[in-house]
Design an enzyme around this catalytic site. Structure first.
Site, PDB file in Angstrom:
ATOM      1  N   ASP A  54       0.831  -1.202   0.000  1.00 35.13           N
ATOM      2  CA  ASP A  54       0.000   0.000   0.000  1.00 35.13           C
ATOM      3  C   ASP A  54       0.874   1.265   0.000  1.00 35.13           C
ATOM      4  O   ASP A  54       2.014   1.229   0.486  1.00 35.13           O
ATOM      5  CB  ASP A  54      -0.889  -0.057   1.251  1.00 35.13           C
ATOM      6  CG  ASP A  54      -2.146   0.768   1.113  1.00 35.13           C
ATOM      7  OD1 ASP A  54      -2.453   1.176  -0.010  1.00 35.13           O
ATOM      8  OD2 ASP A  54      -2.818   1.002   2.140  1.00 35.13           O
ATOM      9  N   ASP A  72       2.037   5.419  -5.247  1.00 38.79           N
ATOM     10  CA  ASP A  72       1.343   6.664  -4.891  1.00 38.79           C
ATOM     11  C   ASP A  72       2.246   7.885  -4.986  1.00 38.79           C
ATOM     12  O   ASP A  72       2.972   8.216  -4.053  1.00 38.79           O
ATOM     13  CB  ASP A  72       0.782   6.508  -3.462  1.00 38.79           C
ATOM     14  CG  ASP A  72       0.107   7.784  -2.968  1.00 38.79           C
ATOM     15  OD1 ASP A  72      -0.061   8.729  -3.776  1.00 38.79           O
ATOM     16  OD2 ASP A  72      -0.256   7.831  -1.777  1.00 38.79           O
TER      17      ASP A  72
HETATM   18  O1  G3H Z   1      -4.621   2.753   2.409  1.00 35.72           O
HETATM   19  C1  G3H Z   1      -5.224   2.743   3.499  1.00 35.72           C
HETATM   20  C2  G3H Z   1      -6.551   3.279   3.583  1.00 35.72           C
HETATM   21  O2  G3H Z   1      -6.842   4.150   2.578  1.00 35.72           O
HETATM   22  C3  G3H Z   1      -7.159   3.429   4.907  1.00 35.72           C
HETATM   23  O3  G3H Z   1      -7.814   4.641   5.190  1.00 35.72           O
HETATM   24  O4  G3H Z   1      -7.458   4.747   7.623  1.00 35.72           O
HETATM   25  O5  G3H Z   1      -9.254   6.095   6.552  1.00 35.72           O
HETATM   26  O6  G3H Z   1      -9.447   3.616   6.716  1.00 35.72           O
HETATM   27  P1  G3H Z   1      -8.537   4.784   6.600  1.00 35.72           P
HETATM   28 ZN    ZN Z   2      -4.990   4.671   1.428  1.00 34.28          ZN
END
Ligand code: G3H
Ligand code: ZN
Length: 302
Positions: free
Chosen positions: A80, A102
């Site tokens: 991620d 990203d």
């Molecule tokens: O990549 C991780 C997410 O976009 C999590 O976002 O912490 O608002 O659930 P959040």
């Molecule tokens: Zn995210």
């Protein structure tokens, strides 16, 4: 195990979404896998750059591989929010199924140039890997924020999304559609909710025809999730909600067992608490109330 690309196509046809949950320790990982196993649904385990640095890229890959074999659940692994090619390559070499490359904080031309290069480089290392690109501003940090960003300022337009997908060759797009990372204290208390721009999601889907990810899912209104999935969202990311459950249940467990020092006596209630959060989100993403939502949207369109 079926590949992530095929699974994404199926979710689109079935009108459901795959839940993506971030982990930064074994407690969170066990909770996510236990929930997916109980419901017998596929799941994506996510680890951002910071989470990978803490746990170890190869260690996470080894744990997921072993849990996948032992549980029989379709567990995919996503690198991620990765901000450099070197970090993305590290994950591709470790066998991750997907990478969120990203560079959304850079000017769009630079984001396009570097994402396009990354798609070629990462697929050369691990051909089945799926690359997700990101445009727009959804803030940073899956934590409790004192002030939330103004989401209306960095929204993705369908035209920009179409050009970005065509110019980079990404497999998945993460747009800014009213979503944002993290939660406010009032969201944690359940007094406020995030709301999504459903029409924008539908327009971006129509313009790009690629799988779409919704980041920043924590604290989002349940009906907005349902509408977003019906409009074309295929993956939903949740992190902060898990971290809140992790911390609150850890404090409660420590409080209930003063003097206890045995981790395997302190931590099981934490796994249970996080699992409950994952279960409720997975139920929603995999169908609870979704059919009714589709009927409502179809009749509104008539
Ligand atoms: O990549 C991780 C997410 O976009 C999590 O976002 O912490 O608002 O659930 P959040
Ligand atoms: Zn995210």
């Amino acid at each position: 195990m079926q590949g992530l690309r095929d699974l994404l196509q199926q979710t689109q046809q079935r009108g459901v979404a795959i839940g993506h949950f971030n982990i930064s320790d074994l407690v969170l990982l066990k909770a996510v896998v236990a929930a997916a196993r109980e419901l017998d649904v596929p799941v994506i385990v996510g680890a951002s750059q910071g989470e990978r640095d803490f746990m170890g890229v190869h260690e996470i890959a080894a744990l997921v591989k072993s849990l996948r074999e032992e549980s029989g659940v379709s567990i995919f692994l996503n690198a991620d929010h990765t901000h450099s090619l070197a970090k993305a390559e590290e994950a591709a070499k470790a066998g991750f199924d997907a990478v969120v490359f990203d560079l959304s904080a850079l000017p769009i031309e630079e984001n396009v140039r570097q994402t396009k290069e990354a798609v070629v480089a990462l697929k050369a290392i691990h051909p089945p890997i799926l690359i997700e690109g990101e445009i727009g501003d959804i803030g940073t940090g899956s934590e409790i924020h004192e002030t939330m960003i103004d989401v209306s300022k960095g929204l993705t337009t369908p035209e920009e999304a179409k050009q970005f997908v065509a110019a980079t060759g990404i497999d998945i797009l993460a747009p800014a559609v009213g979503n944002m990372h993290g939660m406010s204290a009032s969201m944690v208390r359940g007094e406020a909710r995030k709301h999504l721009d459903i029409e924008r999601i539908a327009e971006i889907k129509k313009a790009t025809r690629v799988p779409l990810t919704l980041h920043g899912g924590s604290g989002t209104e349940g009906d907005d999730f349902r509408k977003a999935i019906a409009a074309g969202i295929n993956i939903v990311h949740i992190n902060t909600e898990l971290r809140v459950a992790w911390r609150e249940s850890l404090e409660a467990s420590l409080g209930k067992q003063p003097g206890e020092v045995v981790p395997y006596k302190i931590l099981p209630p934490v796994i249970e608490a996080v699992k409950e959060v994952v279960l409720s989100r997975l139920r929603l993403f995999n169908g609870e109330g979704l059919a009714a939502q589709r009927v409502e949207l179809e009749s509104a369109a008539e």
